[in-house]
Scaffold this motif. Structure first.
Motif, PDB file in Angstrom:
ATOM      1  N   PHE A 130      -7.900  -4.823  -7.976  1.00  7.82           N
ATOM      2  CA  PHE A 130      -6.589  -4.585  -8.558  1.00  7.82           C
ATOM      3  C   PHE A 130      -6.487  -5.317  -9.883  1.00  7.82           C
ATOM      4  O   PHE A 130      -6.873  -6.490  -9.984  1.00  7.82           O
TER       5      PHE A 130
ATOM      6  N   ARG B 189      -9.333  -3.515   1.992  1.00  7.24           N
ATOM      7  CA  ARG B 189     -10.509  -4.063   1.307  1.00  7.24           C
ATOM      8  C   ARG B 189     -11.778  -3.451   1.881  1.00  7.24           C
ATOM      9  O   ARG B 189     -12.722  -3.155   1.147  1.00  7.24           O
TER      10      ARG B 189
ATOM     11  N   ILE C 281      -4.138  -5.598   4.153  1.00  5.93           N
ATOM     12  CA  ILE C 281      -5.018  -5.835   3.007  1.00  5.93           C
ATOM     13  C   ILE C 281      -6.472  -5.898   3.463  1.00  5.93           C
ATOM     14  O   ILE C 281      -7.353  -5.325   2.806  1.00  5.93           O
TER      15      ILE C 281
ATOM     16  N   ARG D  88      -7.093 -15.708   1.617  1.00  5.46           N
ATOM     17  CA  ARG D  88      -5.959 -14.813   1.351  1.00  5.46           C
ATOM     18  C   ARG D  88      -4.661 -15.422   1.878  1.00  5.46           C
ATOM     19  O   ARG D  88      -3.633 -15.411   1.207  1.00  5.46           O
TER      20      ARG D  88
ATOM     21  N   TYR E  18       7.128  -6.052   2.742  1.00  2.00           N
ATOM     22  CA  TYR E  18       6.284  -5.151   1.970  1.00  2.00           C
ATOM     23  C   TYR E  18       6.482  -3.723   2.463  1.00  2.00           C
ATOM     24  O   TYR E  18       6.414  -3.455   3.663  1.00  2.00           O
TER      25      TYR E  18
ATOM     26  N   TRP F 176      -4.441  -9.294  -3.110  1.00  2.96           N
ATOM     27  CA  TRP F 176      -5.012  -7.992  -2.752  1.00  2.96           C
ATOM     28  C   TRP F 176      -6.508  -7.931  -3.030  1.00  2.96           C
ATOM     29  O   TRP F 176      -7.225  -7.139  -2.419  1.00  2.96           O
ATOM     30  N   ASN F 177      -7.005  -8.756  -3.944  1.00  2.00           N
ATOM     31  CA  ASN F 177      -8.433  -8.759  -4.266  1.00  2.00           C
ATOM     32  C   ASN F 177      -9.230  -9.708  -3.381  1.00  2.00           C
ATOM     33  O   ASN F 177     -10.460  -9.650  -3.374  1.00  2.00           O
TER      34      ASN F 177
ATOM     35  N   SER G 147      -1.479  -9.344   5.426  1.00  2.44           N
ATOM     36  CA  SER G 147      -2.892  -9.704   5.332  1.00  2.44           C
ATOM     37  C   SER G 147      -3.767  -8.760   6.146  1.00  2.44           C
ATOM     38  O   SER G 147      -4.859  -8.388   5.717  1.00  2.44           O
TER      39      SER G 147
END
Length: 110
Positions: free
Chosen positions: A66, A58, A54, A22, A36, A14-15, A51
């Motif tokens: 996170f 971001r 995310i 990723r 998810y 997540w970061n 992805s």
């Protein structure tokens, strides 16, 4: 890897801002058919769908990262933990493991 190590690696996903990096992380942490679900997303299946979400997140939260709050409990291939996204959000996730990787994630926002 311990349960906590896998959860920390999941938060690293997540970061991660770089799409290619990723996806590499996802392959080592999440099963190919991972699922998810959170209050904003229902039934994201596999690495590509997660992805994409995310990447959009971001772009919205800037440099916020996170971090793991606490692993509240783990048993029978599942774990419950808290997380924080900088000062933006906090929440709980329930993860289910398969073969040492995360197979499903159910997220809750506080």
């Amino acid at each position: 890897m311990s349960t906590t190590d896998v959860i920390l690696a999941y938060l690293d996903i997540w970061n991660e801002r770089d799409d290619t990096a990723r996806m590499t992380l996802m392959k080592s942490v999440l099963t190919e058919d991972s699922l998810y679900v959170d209050p904003n997303n229902v039934g994201l299946r596999g690495h590509a769908e997660l992805s994409e979400v995310i990447g959009r997140m971001r772009a919205q939260v800037g440099e916020a990262k996170f971090t793991l709050g606490a692993v509240i409990g783990a048993h029978h291939g599942r774990a419950l933990f808290t997380w924080r996204l900088g000062t933006v959000a906090t929440g709980y996730d329930v993860v289910e493991f398969a073969d040492g990787r995360i197979h499903s994630i159910v997220g809750f926002f506080v």
